[in-house]
Design an enzyme around this catalytic site. Structure first.
Site, PDB file in Angstrom:
ATOM      1  N   ASP A 220      24.619   2.934  66.636  1.00 19.37           N
ATOM      2  CA  ASP A 220      24.798   2.369  67.978  1.00 19.37           C
ATOM      3  C   ASP A 220      23.763   2.916  68.952  1.00 19.37           C
ATOM      4  O   ASP A 220      23.250   2.191  69.815  1.00 19.37           O
ATOM      5  CB  ASP A 220      26.203   2.675  68.502  1.00 19.37           C
ATOM      6  CG  ASP A 220      27.283   1.890  67.772  1.00 19.37           C
ATOM      7  OD1 ASP A 220      26.927   0.940  67.045  1.00 19.37           O
ATOM      8  OD2 ASP A 220      28.468   2.230  67.924  1.00 19.37           O
ATOM      9  N   GLU A 246      22.299  -5.965  63.946  1.00 23.84           N
ATOM     10  CA  GLU A 246      21.039  -5.322  64.295  1.00 23.84           C
ATOM     11  C   GLU A 246      19.970  -6.326  64.702  1.00 23.84           C
ATOM     12  O   GLU A 246      18.784  -6.002  64.765  1.00 23.84           O
ATOM     13  CB  GLU A 246      20.524  -4.484  63.109  1.00 23.84           C
ATOM     14  CG  GLU A 246      20.083  -5.290  61.891  1.00 23.84           C
ATOM     15  CD  GLU A 246      21.210  -5.516  60.896  1.00 23.84           C
ATOM     16  OE1 GLU A 246      20.912  -5.647  59.705  1.00 23.84           O
ATOM     17  OE2 GLU A 246      22.385  -5.565  61.311  1.00 23.84           O
TER      18      GLU A 246
END
Length: 327
Positions: A220, A246
């Site tokens: 993250d 992503e």
């Protein structure tokens, strides 16, 4: 009314400019437990409580007359058995055969917002006070001021909720819904002005290895830092959003094929040479430039194929979809 609209997973009705119901689909009839003939020709407010009639009349009509549309208005309808059904309502004013109609869709809501309950209770109290003596009128003025304060607070909360609906909570970038709206707007602008724009799909290379090796909190952190880096490289009118996982996307106005690929190469080089906190990554990019006849889906498909080519060719690079066609 065609069968698709009649059985759509949301309620639909169309009213005249005076509020008389002209058509209603089966979904809304089931939601409110009415037969079609029981609603057609009646005023839409006949399916509302007194409180909601006041709210609908005070806010819905003036707003749609001024702006031509209403988005996500919270209101309650009343079933044939007297039960309240809270819904979100979208409406648009349209002309058909020289007549004005207001077409609306509604989605049933399962939970009430506590603050809206408070506002509706204030309205109920307002109705009671309107029927009282001069002393009650003095109290009504005080209550009206309270109501206005709460209404402003409700508008502020609604604005916050609207912003949240368009924002990715992790990175602070626009989310997928935001990006899709901007992509449709960019295509419309291209068709009108014939000024090309380019679309990037950006993917972090071997991101699964980061999560598996260091854990999702580190993953993250990498996503957040990359979002900041991408924002720092964009021009004033460029749009960067998180597409999911992503993957990031970017829309670059006034950017042709050659310029788009050059900027994408710069993105790759900058990402590869920049430490994102304690970690270093590379990215792969697929580029597509809008051409006549493109749709949002065709443009995304082209960029996605170009991204796959970048991945297949060793990653840490950018590929333009046009080069795939030539190949």
């Amino acid at each position: 009314m065609n069968i698709q609209l009649d059985t759509a997973p949301c309620g639909y009705f169309s009213i005249s400019s005076e509020g008389i119901i002209q058509s209603v689909n089966g979904t809304l009839l089931s939601m409110l437990d009415y037969e079609r003939g029981e609603l057609l020709g009646r005023h839409i407010e006949s399916a509302m409580s007194v409180t909601n009639k006041l709210f609908f009349h005070t806010y819905f009509y003036p707003y749609i007359q001024l702006h031509g549309h209403v988005n996500e208005m919270y209101v309650s309808f009343r079933t044939s058995t007297g039960q309240d059904v809270p819904v979100l309502l979208n409406g648009v004013r349209q002309q058909r055969d020289s007549e004005t109609f207001i077409d609306c869709v509604v989605l049933a809501m399962r939970k009430r917002i506590e603050h809206e309950k408070d506002v509706l209770q204030s309205k109920a109290r307002l109705e009671e006070l309107y029927q009282k003596t001069n002393e009650a009128n003095r109290k009504l003025e005080l209550l009206h001021a309270e109501y206005e304060t709460k209404q402003q607070e409700l508008l502020r909360i609604n604005h916050q909720l609207e912003a949240m609906a368009w924002t990715d909570t992790l990175t602070g970038l626009g989310n997928r819904r935001y990006f899709q709206e901007k992509l449709l707007a960019a295509l419309a602008s291209y068709r009108e002005n014939n000024v090309p724009f380019s679309l990037f799909i950006i993917d972090i290379d071997h991101f699964k290895n980061i999560n598996d090796t260091y854990g999702h909190p580190v993953g993250d952190q990498v996503l957040t830092n990359l979002a900041r880096l991408l924002q720092s490289m964009t021009r004033e009118n460029d749009i960067v959003a998180r597409y999911g996982g992503e993957e990031f996307v970017a829309i670059l106005p006034d950017t042709d094929q050659e310029t788009g690929l050059s900027i994408a190469d710069r993105y790759c080089a900058t990402a590869a040479s920049t430490m994102l906190g304690e970690y270093q990554i590379t990215i792969s990019i697929g580029v597509a430039t809008a051409t006549y006849g493109d749709t949002d889906q065709s443009l995304l498909n082209q960029a996605d194929l170009a991204l796959y080519a970048s991945k297949s060719s060793g990653r840490n690079q950018a590929t333009h979809a046009a080069s795939l066609v030539r190949s």
